[in-house]
Design a protein around this motif. Sequence first.
Motif, mmCIF file in Angstrom:
data_model
loop_
_atom_site.group_PDB
_atom_site.id
_atom_site.type_symbol
_atom_site.label_atom_id
_atom_site.label_comp_id
_atom_site.label_asym_id
_atom_site.label_seq_id
_atom_site.Cartn_x
_atom_site.Cartn_y
_atom_site.Cartn_z
ATOM 1 N N LEU A 19 75.761 118.988 43.340
ATOM 2 C CA LEU A 19 75.908 119.980 44.408
ATOM 3 C C LEU A 19 74.694 120.908 44.450
ATOM 4 C CD1 LEU A 19 77.513 121.333 46.653
ATOM 5 C CD2 LEU A 19 78.772 122.609 44.905
ATOM 6 N N GLN A 20 74.183 121.289 43.287
ATOM 7 C CA GLN A 20 73.005 122.155 43.240
ATOM 8 C C GLN A 20 71.792 121.453 43.855
ATOM 9 O OE1 GLN A 20 73.218 122.856 39.018
ATOM 10 N NE2 GLN A 20 74.224 124.845 39.269
ATOM 11 N N ARG A 21 71.624 120.178 43.555
ATOM 12 C CA ARG A 21 70.500 119.423 44.138
ATOM 13 C C ARG A 21 70.671 119.272 45.647
ATOM 14 N NH1 ARG A 21 71.400 116.828 39.352
ATOM 15 N NH2 ARG A 21 72.577 115.114 40.288
ATOM 16 N N TYR A 22 71.891 119.010 46.082
ATOM 17 C CA TYR A 22 72.169 118.835 47.509
ATOM 18 C C TYR A 22 71.895 120.137 48.269
ATOM 19 C CZ TYR A 22 74.506 116.831 51.608
ATOM 20 O OH TYR A 22 74.778 116.343 52.853
ATOM 21 N N THR A 23 72.364 121.260 47.736
ATOM 22 C CA THR A 23 72.135 122.542 48.417
ATOM 23 C C THR A 23 70.652 122.897 48.429
ATOM 24 O OG1 THR A 23 72.619 123.817 46.399
ATOM 25 C CG2 THR A 23 74.446 123.477 47.953
ATOM 26 N N ALA A 24 69.943 122.565 47.369
ATOM 27 C CA ALA A 24 68.498 122.827 47.340
ATOM 28 C C ALA A 24 67.793 122.040 48.437
ATOM 29 C CB ALA A 24 67.921 122.485 45.965
ATOM 30 N N THR A 25 68.242 120.798 48.662
ATOM 31 C CA THR A 25 67.654 119.969 49.717
ATOM 32 C C THR A 25 67.925 120.569 51.091
ATOM 33 O OG1 THR A 25 67.900 117.991 48.355
ATOM 34 C CG2 THR A 25 67.633 117.655 50.725
ATOM 35 N N ILE A 26 69.171 121.014 51.319
ATOM 36 C CA ILE A 26 69.512 121.625 52.605
ATOM 37 C C ILE A 26 68.679 122.890 52.822
ATOM 38 C CG2 ILE A 26 71.318 122.814 53.923
ATOM 39 C CD1 ILE A 26 73.337 120.907 52.622
ATOM 40 N N GLN A 27 68.557 123.710 51.786
ATOM 41 C CA GLN A 27 67.762 124.936 51.905
ATOM 42 C C GLN A 27 66.317 124.597 52.254
ATOM 43 O OE1 GLN A 27 68.985 126.496 47.974
ATOM 44 N NE2 GLN A 27 69.261 128.427 49.065
ATOM 45 N N SER A 28 65.782 123.580 51.627
ATOM 46 C CA SER A 28 64.408 123.180 51.897
ATOM 47 C C SER A 28 64.250 122.708 53.336
ATOM 48 C CB SER A 28 64.011 122.067 50.925
ATOM 49 O OG SER A 28 62.760 121.550 51.251
ATOM 50 N N GLN A 29 65.193 121.895 53.803
ATOM 51 C CA GLN A 29 65.121 121.380 55.170
ATOM 52 C C GLN A 29 65.232 122.500 56.193
ATOM 53 O OE1 GLN A 29 68.304 118.517 55.125
ATOM 54 N NE2 GLN A 29 66.967 116.858 54.475
ATOM 55 N N ARG A 30 66.066 123.487 55.920
ATOM 56 C CA ARG A 30 66.284 124.581 56.866
ATOM 57 C C ARG A 30 65.296 125.720 56.687
ATOM 58 N NH1 ARG A 30 72.791 125.565 56.371
ATOM 59 N NH2 ARG A 30 73.459 123.482 56.954
ATOM 60 N N GLY A 31 64.597 125.728 55.560
ATOM 61 C CA GLY A 31 63.734 126.868 55.265
ATOM 62 C C GLY A 31 64.568 128.118 55.016
ATOM 63 N N ASP A 32 65.760 127.931 54.460
ATOM 64 C CA ASP A 32 66.728 129.007 54.266
ATOM 65 C C ASP A 32 66.855 129.290 52.770
ATOM 66 O OD1 ASP A 32 68.935 130.651 54.101
ATOM 67 O OD2 ASP A 32 70.345 129.231 54.990
ATOM 68 N N TYR A 33 66.168 130.314 52.340
ATOM 69 C CA TYR A 33 66.157 130.606 50.908
ATOM 70 C C TYR A 33 66.752 131.978 50.602
ATOM 71 C CZ TYR A 33 63.072 126.604 50.818
ATOM 72 O OH TYR A 33 62.549 125.353 50.965
ATOM 73 N N ASN A 34 67.797 132.393 51.321
ATOM 74 C CA ASN A 34 68.361 133.711 51.031
ATOM 75 C C ASN A 34 69.027 133.737 49.664
ATOM 76 O OD1 ASN A 34 71.105 132.967 51.137
ATOM 77 N ND2 ASN A 34 71.344 133.620 53.248
ATOM 78 N N GLY A 35 69.437 132.581 49.160
ATOM 79 C CA GLY A 35 69.930 132.476 47.798
ATOM 80 C C GLY A 35 71.338 132.978 47.573
ATOM 81 N N LYS A 36 71.992 133.501 48.577
ATOM 82 C CA LYS A 36 73.332 134.063 48.382
ATOM 83 C C LYS A 36 74.420 133.112 48.848
ATOM 84 C CE LYS A 36 71.682 138.719 48.507
ATOM 85 N NZ LYS A 36 71.449 139.905 49.222
#
Length: 166
Positions: free
Chosen positions: A103-120
């Motif tokens: 799940l952590q790897r999957y969410t990191a991929t989504i964040q990278s694709q979206r450029g969404d790094y708010n981290g919360k």
Amino acid sequence: MSSEYAKQLGAKLRAIRTQQGLSLHGVEEKSQGRWKAVVVGSYERGDRAVTVQRLAELAEFYGVPVQELLPGSTPGGAAEPPPKLVLDLERLANVPSDKAGPLQRYTATIQSQRGDYNGKVLSIRQDDLRTLAVIYDQSPSVLTEQLISWGVLGADARRAVQVEEG
């Protein structure tokens, strides 16, 4: 475009913007002035017609499919949309990696694709949940219960999965 349609479109635009934690001025800042707060606000109020081209550009800016912005794109049209699936990334960081690694790897991929790094928090789609269920070799409803027990998903996520599976 009818005035009612413009208002519904505007409500969708506003919902996406606020879901991303952006004010109208935040949109202007994040877009480096490409999207003026007054223009986006007038789209959201339904006071100003938005061209298909501009709508596509705005959808790209928000990182959502154009269909998500169109009125009636939820099942049943006016039906209440299912609750959003929002992962709590801060709590996810506290779940042992042997359990939450995929799940952590999957969410990191989504964040990278979206450029969404708010981290919360991170909103995921039903398709994401189905993909994660395959990865974890569980049904979406069983995985949802697991994520709720980890504190990563809110209990209202059950309703989103029930709507999808029902």
